[in-house]
Write a protein that holds these residues in place. Structure first.
Motif, PDB file in Angstrom:
ATOM      1  N   SER A 187       0.475   3.517  -3.085  1.00 31.38           N
ATOM      2  CA  SER A 187      -0.571   4.527  -2.892  1.00 31.38           C
ATOM      3  C   SER A 187      -0.146   5.725  -2.057  1.00 31.38           C
ATOM      4  N   LEU A 222       0.821  -1.209   0.000  1.00 29.62           N
ATOM      5  CA  LEU A 222       0.000   0.000   0.000  1.00 29.62           C
ATOM      6  C   LEU A 222       0.856   1.260   0.000  1.00 29.62           C
ATOM      7  N   LYS A 244      -9.032   2.048  -4.113  1.00 28.39           N
ATOM      8  CA  LYS A 244      -9.287   2.994  -3.017  1.00 28.39           C
ATOM      9  C   LYS A 244     -10.784   3.260  -2.986  1.00 28.39           C
ATOM     10  N   TYR A 267      -8.735   0.625   1.573  1.00 26.75           N
ATOM     11  CA  TYR A 267      -7.991   0.112   0.416  1.00 26.75           C
ATOM     12  C   TYR A 267      -8.224  -1.389   0.315  1.00 26.75           C
TER      13      TYR A 267
END
Lengths: 263, 263
Positions: A87, A83, B197, B207
């Motif tokens: 992200s 993640l 997301k 997520y």
């Protein structure tokens, strides 16, 4: 690494965002570069390479200042890497450091460790990655030697990179006068289980896993356990490829049923 | 193996006790020997080598008949092996089989897979161990070819054993006419993350992890992914020792700070 920017160092762990080992690592590494931390919100020891696929994962921004951003994550150490790198960070990290773990991750611990799980994940996605562990489980352990050796290795890795598919497992003994650093092999051994069979408050049987490491090669001076026992920091290069190549070569010639015509 | 007894086969998985793959494996392997199953009570995919150390683990006896005993366990696949072998079976199993997994565990999946986590654990504690997976995630997949190839390999392993520290990762393509079995290497590659997301019902960001495997050596005919794509069952010998021995040898000569005097 971009020429105009400080190195981006991605930090995670498996003891959770409030662990002393993580925070000592952050302090020690701030001089090295810009730091982004994505670490589990609580303890995730023994999570190995576990990923969360059946449930959502949450991330919370805890702190943001110049060259330091800290997030907590509801998932596993590997989730933090996946993640965080996909992200959260704005560019690919130049280095991933997992730790500093409270407790050794030498020998066969690489198979169970969330610290090493995160390290392997960094390696798989192409970031030079290292796990750092101190052979002391206590919450208030002295991490100064582990920080010192971690930085020594990190600076070399930032300069030279690591070969594809290879990452590093650094274990540092919990002593004040570490003798130096040795490149080592993963010690062979296993955990001799000592499973406690207990009753819960409602009289139902429960089991509690535990055990002690049984070293199968205590005299082998190449091994990480040997180095640690002699007061050295132990650095093992790990590879993502788990193929037993010797037996691959042997068996592809020898296993007689491995052709279409024999089945 | 004891001379007077049928082989004891320990079975576990990561899809949980009610998965079809597990139950087809049990059915297929009853002729081979006495079966003890300790499998997670629910889905534990992607649990890798995770162990439960901060919480207790529970085991429930679900079924007991001649030469077949089935337990469910609240823990991870590795917990099932540790607890099952130490606290449930009366003698050391002659073989451990994990699976049959719903979905491939080829290539880098060995790092994340609970099936392979259990297989490595069996190997670490000295049981000849193999993971079996079918390249089909569906709950009602046809496991007949996976059972056939699983038995073929299992019978060879029961006869010849496996070298210390080596276990097997068998993947079977989900087709009715598997061409044969190939001894393979672990395909190099990584998961290209596709992280969703989203918002939960209370408008908080969540997520969801997911992705697709990116094969870095699609033309390499040694690799398990290649074999599967050509209709072969792929058998990779895996080793618990993750040391990158080539770089161990190289770096212990080259890394100049690896002596006491330089620190």
């Amino acid at each position: 690494m971009s020429k105009n920017k400080r190195p981006l160092v991605f930090i995670t762990n498996d003891d959770g965002i409030y662990a002393k080992g993580l925070n000592e690592l952050i302090k020690g590494f701030r001089k090295i570069g810009e730091i982004v931390v994505v670490a589990p919100e609580g303890a995730r020891s023994g999570m190995s390479g576990a990923i969360t696929s059946l449930n959502p994962v949450r991330i919370d921004l805890l702190r943001k200042e110049e060259d330091l951003t800290i997030y907590s994550c509801s998932g596993t150490p590997v989730d933090c890497v996946k993640l965080g790198v996909n992200s959260i960070v704005s560019r690919k990290p130049d280095l991933l450091v997992a730790g500093i773990n409270h407790g050794s991750n030498a020998a066969v611990c690489v198979i169970y460790s969330g610290t090493i799980g995160a390290t392997l994940e960094g390696c798989i996605i192409g970031i030079p990655s290292m796990g750092v562990s101190l052979t002391d489980h206590s919450p208030n352990a002295d991490f100064s030697q582990a920080v010192k050796y971690g930085k020594l290795v990190a600076e070399k890795v930032l300069l030279e990179g690591l070969p594809k598919g290879i990452c590093l497992n650094l274990n540092v003994p919990s002593i004040s006068d570490v003798k130096g650093l040795k490149i080592c092999t993963q010690t062979k051994g296993n955990w001799q289980e000592k499973i406690e069979k207990l009753k819960d408050p409602y009289d139902r049987v429960i089991y509690w896993l535990g055990g002690e490491f049984a070293n199968e090669e205590p005299e082998n001076t190449c091994c990480d356990e040997w180095a640690l026992s002699k007061g050295y920091a132990a650095l093992v290069p790990l590879q993502v490829d788990m193929t037993a190549h010797y037996f691959y070569e042997l068996w592809k010639k020898k296993w007689e049923f491995c052709t279409e015509s024999n089945l």
